[in-house]
Design a protein around this motif. Structure first.
Motif, PDB file in Angstrom:
ATOM      1  N   ASN A   7      24.395   9.107  55.272  1.00  0.00           N
ATOM      2  CA  ASN A   7      23.041   8.602  55.033  1.00  0.00           C
ATOM      3  C   ASN A   7      22.825   8.062  53.629  1.00  0.00           C
ATOM      4  O   ASN A   7      21.752   7.571  53.324  1.00  0.00           O
ATOM      5  N   GLY A   8      23.822   8.143  52.767  1.00  0.00           N
ATOM      6  CA  GLY A   8      23.696   7.666  51.394  1.00  0.00           C
ATOM      7  C   GLY A   8      24.280   6.270  51.237  1.00  0.00           C
ATOM      8  O   GLY A   8      23.791   5.305  51.826  1.00  0.00           O
ATOM      9  N   ILE A   9      25.339   6.150  50.447  1.00  0.00           N
ATOM     10  CA  ILE A   9      25.953   4.855  50.154  1.00  0.00           C
ATOM     11  C   ILE A   9      26.341   4.095  51.425  1.00  0.00           C
ATOM     12  O   ILE A   9      25.992   2.917  51.549  1.00  0.00           O
ATOM     13  N   PRO A  10      27.013   4.712  52.397  1.00  0.00           N
ATOM     14  CA  PRO A  10      27.384   3.945  53.598  1.00  0.00           C
ATOM     15  C   PRO A  10      26.182   3.355  54.337  1.00  0.00           C
ATOM     16  O   PRO A  10      26.265   2.252  54.871  1.00  0.00           O
ATOM     17  N   LEU A  29      21.244  15.476  44.912  1.00  0.00           N
ATOM     18  CA  LEU A  29      22.025  14.726  45.900  1.00  0.00           C
ATOM     19  C   LEU A  29      22.962  13.797  45.145  1.00  0.00           C
ATOM     20  O   LEU A  29      22.528  13.043  44.267  1.00  0.00           O
ATOM     21  N   ASN A  30      24.240  13.825  45.494  1.00  0.00           N
ATOM     22  CA  ASN A  30      25.237  12.961  44.860  1.00  0.00           C
ATOM     23  C   ASN A  30      26.087  12.311  45.939  1.00  0.00           C
ATOM     24  O   ASN A  30      26.364  12.920  46.969  1.00  0.00           O
ATOM     25  N   GLY A  51      16.091  13.028  44.206  1.00  0.00           N
ATOM     26  CA  GLY A  51      16.214  11.781  44.956  1.00  0.00           C
ATOM     27  C   GLY A  51      16.285  12.053  46.453  1.00  0.00           C
ATOM     28  O   GLY A  51      16.117  13.184  46.910  1.00  0.00           O
ATOM     29  N   SER A  52      16.547  10.995  47.197  1.00  0.00           N
ATOM     30  CA  SER A  52      16.676  11.115  48.649  1.00  0.00           C
ATOM     31  C   SER A  52      17.870  10.279  49.101  1.00  0.00           C
ATOM     32  O   SER A  52      18.346   9.403  48.376  1.00  0.00           O
ATOM     33  N   TRP A  53      18.321  10.561  50.329  1.00  0.00           N
ATOM     34  CA  TRP A  53      19.422   9.764  50.870  1.00  0.00           C
ATOM     35  C   TRP A  53      18.995   8.308  50.999  1.00  0.00           C
ATOM     36  O   TRP A  53      19.800   7.403  50.749  1.00  0.00           O
ATOM     37  N   ALA A  57      20.829   5.012  49.454  1.00  0.00           N
ATOM     38  CA  ALA A  57      21.201   3.873  50.303  1.00  0.00           C
ATOM     39  C   ALA A  57      20.596   2.580  49.755  1.00  0.00           C
ATOM     40  O   ALA A  57      21.275   1.551  49.683  1.00  0.00           O
ATOM     41  N   ASP A  58      19.327   2.621  49.353  1.00  0.00           N
ATOM     42  CA  ASP A  58      18.667   1.431  48.802  1.00  0.00           C
ATOM     43  C   ASP A  58      19.352   0.957  47.528  1.00  0.00           C
ATOM     44  O   ASP A  58      19.572  -0.243  47.342  1.00  0.00           O
ATOM     45  N   LEU A  59      19.689   1.891  46.649  1.00  0.00           N
ATOM     46  CA  LEU A  59      20.358   1.532  45.401  1.00  0.00           C
ATOM     47  C   LEU A  59      21.732   0.928  45.658  1.00  0.00           C
ATOM     48  O   LEU A  59      22.106  -0.079  45.049  1.00  0.00           O
ATOM     49  N   ALA A  60      22.480   1.498  46.590  1.00  0.00           N
ATOM     50  CA  ALA A  60      23.796   0.952  46.942  1.00  0.00           C
ATOM     51  C   ALA A  60      23.665  -0.478  47.454  1.00  0.00           C
ATOM     52  O   ALA A  60      24.457  -1.358  47.089  1.00  0.00           O
ATOM     53  N   SER A  61      22.658  -0.722  48.272  1.00  0.00           N
ATOM     54  CA  SER A  61      22.411  -2.062  48.808  1.00  0.00           C
ATOM     55  C   SER A  61      22.083  -3.051  47.692  1.00  0.00           C
ATOM     56  O   SER A  61      22.586  -4.179  47.674  1.00  0.00           O
TER      57      SER A  61
END
Length: 69
Positions: A7-10, A29-30, A51-53, A57-61
């Motif tokens: 639910n994070g970077i991927p 969360l890391n 933070g949140s998952w 995810a938004d930051l990775a995008s």
């Protein structure tokens, strides 16, 4: 690449191959990943407190979009 928690970077990099490992305890969360981007592989680490998952995810995008510019 077989991480259960996706639910994070991927989640922020739809259609991009990601090998990641998460860590979480209480409000920390890391997510650390090898991102196999079309513009070349890179390592991305996002560490949060409170933070949140979805924010990860938004930051990775956003980071992936900036790399494509």
């Amino acid at each position: 690449k077989n991480q259960v928690y996706r639910n994070g970077i991927p989640a922020g990099l739809s259609g991009v191959e990601v090998a990641d490992k998460v860590g979480f305890i209480n409000d920390v969360l890391n997510d650390v990943a090898i991102v196999y981007s079309a513009s070349g592989p890179y390592v991305l680490t996002i560490m949060t407190s409170g933070g949140s998952w979805s924010s990860i995810a938004d930051l990775a995008s956003q980071i992936e979009a900036l790399r494509g510019q």
